[in-house]
Design an enzyme around this catalytic site. Structure first.
Site, PDB file in Angstrom:
ATOM      1  CG  ASP A   1      32.473  39.098  45.759  1.00  0.00           C
ATOM      2  OD1 ASP A   1      34.071  39.590  45.898  1.00  0.00           O
ATOM      3  OD2 ASP A   1      32.587  38.557  44.663  1.00  0.00           O
TER       4      ASP A   1
ATOM      5  CG  ASP B   1      40.071  37.844  43.905  1.00  0.00           C
ATOM      6  OD1 ASP B   1      38.917  36.706  44.619  1.00  0.00           O
ATOM      7  OD2 ASP B   1      40.086  38.678  43.485  1.00  0.00           O
TER       8      ASP B   1
END
Length: 790
Positions: free
Chosen positions: A443, A522
Site C-alpha cells: 500500500d 481508490d
C-alpha cells in the site's frame, strides 16, 4: 495548485490525522526547497527533428537508418514483436522487459521501399521508414495500422534531459484501450491521460484521469487488425487521444490520433501485431509471464477496517462462518503495526498473532499483511536501523537521506531501484512469515509522502540508483512500486521456496504481472465508481496484468445496500475478489437480510467456480491472456462489441453482465456470435444480438457459451465438468488445468471435446493416445434448448 488539488491535499492531511498537519506542511516546503536546489529551472531549448535520411545499415532483424540529426534502430524479434529506438536507444536497460531482449529474427532484413524509404518485412508485420523519419506499421497485406510521424525533441541548451513528442495516426475506425488501470476506460475516449502513478487523496471519479497504475501501453483495435504499442520511458508524460471519424467516401476519413509527450527518457517503442490473443502472448513473452497466485488467493478476501484488534478479527471471521459465507483470507492494514510502523505488530492488540494465524489457517482462512515502503525515521526501530547500516534509503542531491511523512510520522524510503536495497527489503518478509502471514499487499507504494500541498510523493530531485546508472525521482517514480513488488516477490520466494508468493500492489508499471497482481486504485463509492472499478480491471488485463480486483463498495462514504450488492456480485466474477470492512462496517450482514442472502449466493457461486479460476490463472501464465476480457476479444472486427463496456468475458466460456446503474431489474446485454445460455434459466439465445434479460437483486446475468466445458466444484467439493450443450450439428470443447496445490508443479492441460451423438451429448478427453473418458464426473446443461423470444 487548483481547487481540486487543494481539496485533495486537505483530504490527504486529514487521512493522516490532524496531529500530522504540521509535519505535512513542513514536508511540502522541504520538498519544494529540495527541487528548487536540485532541479534548476529549464532554460533555453533547441527544437530538433530527425531531418532527411542519409544512409542505411542493414543488420540482424532490421538495421540502422541514419538521418541528418538522429538515427533510428529497428529490430524484429523472433517472437514477432517489433522494436525501434531513436538516438541510439536500444531495448535495454528496461524495467519492463523480462530478462534480456529477445533474439533478432534473421529472416527480417532492411530493403528499399517506395518513395525512397526503407522497410523491414516480417511474418506478422511490415515496418516502413520514410525519408524524413515517419514510421509505419503495416499488416502483411499492406494495410497501415499505425503511422508514427517524425518525432520532435526539445533539448536544453545547458544540458539535461530532452523533452520529446511523438504524434501517431491510426485508422478512422480504431478504438483505444490500455494505459494501465484507467477509471475512465476501458475504451479510452478523446482526452488527455497523464502517465504518473497517482498517490492517495480523493477517490477517483469515473470520468477522471487518475490511476495508481499507469503504463505507456496502448492496445488499438480496428477493422484491419489489432496492435499493441509500448513507448518504453518511465518519465512523467501525457497521452492525448482523439478517435477518428469515417467520412462518406474514400479519402474523407479522419484518422484517430495519439500525441505522446514525455519529460525525458529514451524515445523507444515496441509493437506487437495480430489477434488480441496473439498480441498479449507476444507482450507476455517480452515483459514476463504473469505470476501464478496460490489457489487460495482465487477465493474470497476481506480487508479488516481501521486499527482493530484480535477480537475484531475473530468477529469478522466468525461472522462469515456463522452465516455460511465462504472466506479464504483476511487482510490487515498497516494499523495492526505498533505505531503503524512497517514489519511490526502491536502486541497489546494482537498478543499472539502467530498462534491466531495458525488457528485460522486450520479453518481455511489465511492472513495477509499490508506492507508500506515508508520506514519510521526513528533510531531504535529495527527496520530503520538496519536500513541505515545497509545504506539503502533514498538520498537527495546533497547526499542527505530524504525525509517524508507517512502513517508513522517522519519516514524514509528504501531505493527499490538498487539491487542491494531490494535484497535487504526482501529479507525483512521473514518477520511477516514468522507472524503467520501467508501473503502481502503493498500500500502507498507510488511512493507516498503526505504533503499539505503539492504532489504526495518524494521530491523529483531525490536521487535513485536506477541499477547503477543513477538518476532522480522523475525517472524512478513510476517504477518504484514495480521494484518494491519485485523485492517482495523474490524475498518471499527465497524464504518459502515450495510455495507460490502472494503479492498484490497498489501501484506499478509495465511488467508488474511478473510479481503479482493489483488491488486497483481508490474509486469513489457511487455508481460511477462501480463502473470505474470494472474499467480498471479490464484495462489492466489488456496491459498484461491479469490478476486484479477493486475494493467492493468503493474507498469512501457509505454505499447503499443496492450499490454494495451490485458491486459484490460484480467482484465475485473478477480475479481478485476483495471486500472491505470500511470505512464503517461493510460486512454483508450489515446491509440487511436480503443483501446477506444474495451475497451468500454470489459467494457460493464463486466457490463453485474456483476450478475454472484456477484454469484461467494457469492459462494466463502460459499465454498472457487475461481472465477478464472485453466482449470483442475473439471478434475484434465486430464494431458493436468494440463499443460495449458494460459486460465482459470470463475466459472463453462465460459472459458476465453486471448491473451498473441504480434501480435496474432488467438490462440489455450484447451477445457475440453463437449460442449463449442463461446459466440460471438455461434459456438459449442466438448471437450476435442484443437481448433484454431479467436482473433481479438476487443475481446479475451470466451466460455460458454453447459447447463450453467449465471445471467446477461439485456439491461434495470434488471436481466436476459442467458442459453446455453445443448447437445441433456443431461441436464444442474446452481446456481444464487441474489444481496441483500451491507449489510450482506444472499440471498438464486437459483438452475436452463435446458433440451430439443421437439424442445425447458425448464428452471426451483428447490425448496423445486418442480420445478417452473424462477424468471426473460430467454434468451436461442446456439440453432443453428452449429458445428465448428475441
Amino acid at each position: 495548485m487548483d481547487g481540486r488539488d487543494l481539496v485533495r491535499s486537505m483530504k490527504t492531511v486529514g487521512s493522516a490525522g490532524m496531529a500530522q498537519g504540521l509535519r505535512t506542511v513542513r514536508a511540502a516546503w522541504r520538498r519544494r526547497r529540495a527541487d528548487a536546489a536540485g532541479l534548476p529551472p529549464r532554460g533555453a531549448e533547441r527544437a530538433r527533428v530527425p531531418g532527411p535520411m542519409r544512409e542505411v545499415e542493414p543488420g540482424p532483424g532490421g538495421g540502422v537508418v541514419r538521418f541528418e540529426r538522429s538515427e533510428l534502430r529497428i529490430l524484429v524479434a523472433v517472437n514477432g514483436a517489433v522494436f525501434w529506438g531513436w538516438d541510439g536507444a536500444g531495448p535495454e536497460p528496461s524495467y519492463a522487459l523480462a530478462g534480456r531482449c529477445p533474439e533478432a529474427d534473421p529472416r527480417a532484413v532492411l530493403e528499399p521501399d517506395k518513395d525512397g524509404g526503407w522497410r523491414v518485412v516480417a511474418e506478422r508485420a511490415t515496418v516502413a521508414v520514410s525519408r524524413h523519419g515517419a514510421v509505419e506499421v503495416r499488416t502483411p497485406g499492406g494495410v497501415v495500422l499505425r503511422r508514427e510521424l517524425p518525432p520532435r525533441w526539445w533539448e536544453p541548451v545547458d544540458g539535461g534531459p530532452a523533452r520529446w513528442t511523438q504524434r501517431s495516426e491510426v485508422a478512422a475506425d480504431a478504438r483505444f484501450f490500455g494505459l494501465g488501470g484507467r477509471s475512465a476506460g476501458p475504451r479510452l475516449r478523446n482526452g488527455t491521460y497523464r502517465l504518473w502513478n497517482a498517490g492517495p487523496g480523493l477517490p477517483f471519479a469515473a470520468d477522471e484521469d487518475a490511476s495508481s497504475v499507469t503504463m505507456p501501453v496502448q492496445l488499438v483495435v480496428a477493422d484491419a487488425g489489432t496492435h499493441l504499442v509500448f513507448h518504453d520511458s518511465a518519465w512523467d508524460g501525457t497521452v492525448a487521444l482523439r478517435e477518428g471519424a469515417e467520412g462518406a467516401g474514400s479519402g474523407h476519413d479522419r484518422p484517430g490520433r495519439s500525441v505522446l509527450r514525455m519529460d525525458g527518457g529514451p524515445l523507444r517503442c515496441w509493437v506487437t501485431v495480430g489477434t488480441p490473443a496473439r498480441v498479449l502472448l507476444a507482450w507476455a513473452s517480452l515483459t514476463g509471464a504473469p505470476a501464478l497466485p496460490p489457489a487460495w488467493a482465487l477465493g474470497h478476501h476481506h480487508a479488516q477496517a481501521g486499527v482493530g484488534d484480535e477480537q475484531d478479527l475473530r468477529r469478522v471471521v466468525a461472522g462469515h462462518q456463522e452465516r455460511g459465507l465462504p472466506l479464504d483470507a483476511v487482510h490487515l492494514g498497516i494499523g495492526h503495526g505498533a505505531g503503524r510502523r512497517v514489519f511490526t505488530v502491536d502486541e497489546e492488540r494482537f498478543p499472539k498473532l502467530s498462534v491466531l494465524a495458525e488457528e485460522l489457517r486450520r479453518e481455511g482462512v489465511r492472513l495477509v499483511s499490508a506492507v508500506e515502503p515508508a520506514v519510521a525515521a526513528a533510531p531504535g526501530d529495527a527496520v530503520y536501523d538496519g536500513g541505515t547500516r545497509a545504506d539503502v534509503f533514498v538520498r537527495d542531491a546533497t547526499g542527505a537521506v530524504v525525509r517524508g511523512v507517512g502513517r508513522p510520522g517522519d519516514v524514509v524510503f528504501p531505493d527499490f531501484t538498487h539491487a542491494g536495497a531490494r535484497a535487504w527489503w526482501g529479507g525483512l518478509y521473514e518477520e511477516r512469515l514468522g507472524r503467520g502471514f501467508a501473503g502481502v499487499w503493498h500500500d502507498l507504494d507510488a511512493p507516498t509522502s503526505f504533503a499539505a500541498f503539492g504532489e504526495p510523493t518524494l521530491p523529483r530531485s531525490a536521487r535513485h540508483a536506477l541499477e547503477g546508472r543513477g538518476g532522480d525521482h522523475r525517472e524512478a517514480h513510476n517504477v518504484y512500486a514495480l521494484g518494491m513488488a519485485r523485492a517482495g516477490y523474490e524475498g518471499l520466494r527465497a524464504l518459502t521456496p515450495d510455495e507460490r508468493p502472494f503479492v498484490v500492489s497498489r501501484s506499478g508499471w509495465a511488467g508488474l504481472q511478473r510479481y503479482g497482481g493489483v488491488r486497483s486504485g481508490d474509486v469513489a463509492a457511487g455508481w460511477p465508481g462501480l463502473r470505474a472499478s470494472l474499467a480498471q480491471v479490464l484495462g489492466l488485463g489488456l496491459c498484461g496484468v491479469p490478476y486484479a480486483g477493486p475494493e467492493v463498495g468503493g474507498a469512501d462514504g457509505s454505499p447503499s445496500a443496492e450499490l454494495y450488492l451490485r458491486w459484490f456480485q460484480l467482484a465475485a466474477h473478477l480475479p481478485l475478489f476483495r471486500t472491505s470492512g470500511g470505512p464503517g462496517r461493510r460486512e454483508p450482514w450489515e446491509f440487511g437480510a436480503e443483501v446477506l442472502e444474495h451475497a451468500r449466493v454470489a459467494l457460493v457461486e464463486r466457490r463453485r467456480l474456483l476450478p475454472y479460476f484456477v484454469t484461467l490463472a494457469h492459462l494466463a501464465r502460459r499465454t498472457g491472456a487475461p481472465y477478464v476480457r472485453p466482449l470483442w476479444w475473439q471478434a475484434p472486427e465486430d464494431r458493436a462489441l468494440r463499443d460495449c463496456e458494460d459486460a465482459f468475458l470470463l475466459g472463453d466460456c462465460l459472459l458476465v453482465a453486471p448491473v451498473l446503474s441504480a434501480g435496474a431489474d432488467r438490462r440489455a446485454v450484447r451477445l457475440p456470435r453463437g449460442r449463449w445460455y442463461d446459466v440460471v434459466t438455461e434459456r438459449a439465445y442466438e448471437g450476435p444480438a442484443q437481448v433484454l434479460v431479467d436482473a433481479p437483486w438476487a443475481r446479475i446475468p451470466v451466460f455460458a457459451r454453447a459447447g463450453a466445458v467449465v471445471p467446477v466444484r461439485g456439491e461434495d467439493g470434488s471436481p466436476e465438468l459442467e458442459v453446455w450443450a453445443p448447437a445441433r450439428g456443431r461441436t464444442g470443447g474446452g481446456l481444464v488445468v487441474p489444481d496441483a496445490g500451491d507449489g510450482w508443479a506444472e499440471p498438464e492441460i486437459e483438452r475436452y471435446v463435446c458433440r451430439w451423438e443421437g439424442h445425447r451429448v458425448v464428452v471426451e478427453r483428447e490425448g496423445e493416445d486418442g480420445l478417452s473418458e473424462p477424468s471426473c464426473p460430467v454434468r451436461v446443461r442446456g439440453l432443453a434448448e428452449r429458445a428465448a423470444q428475441m
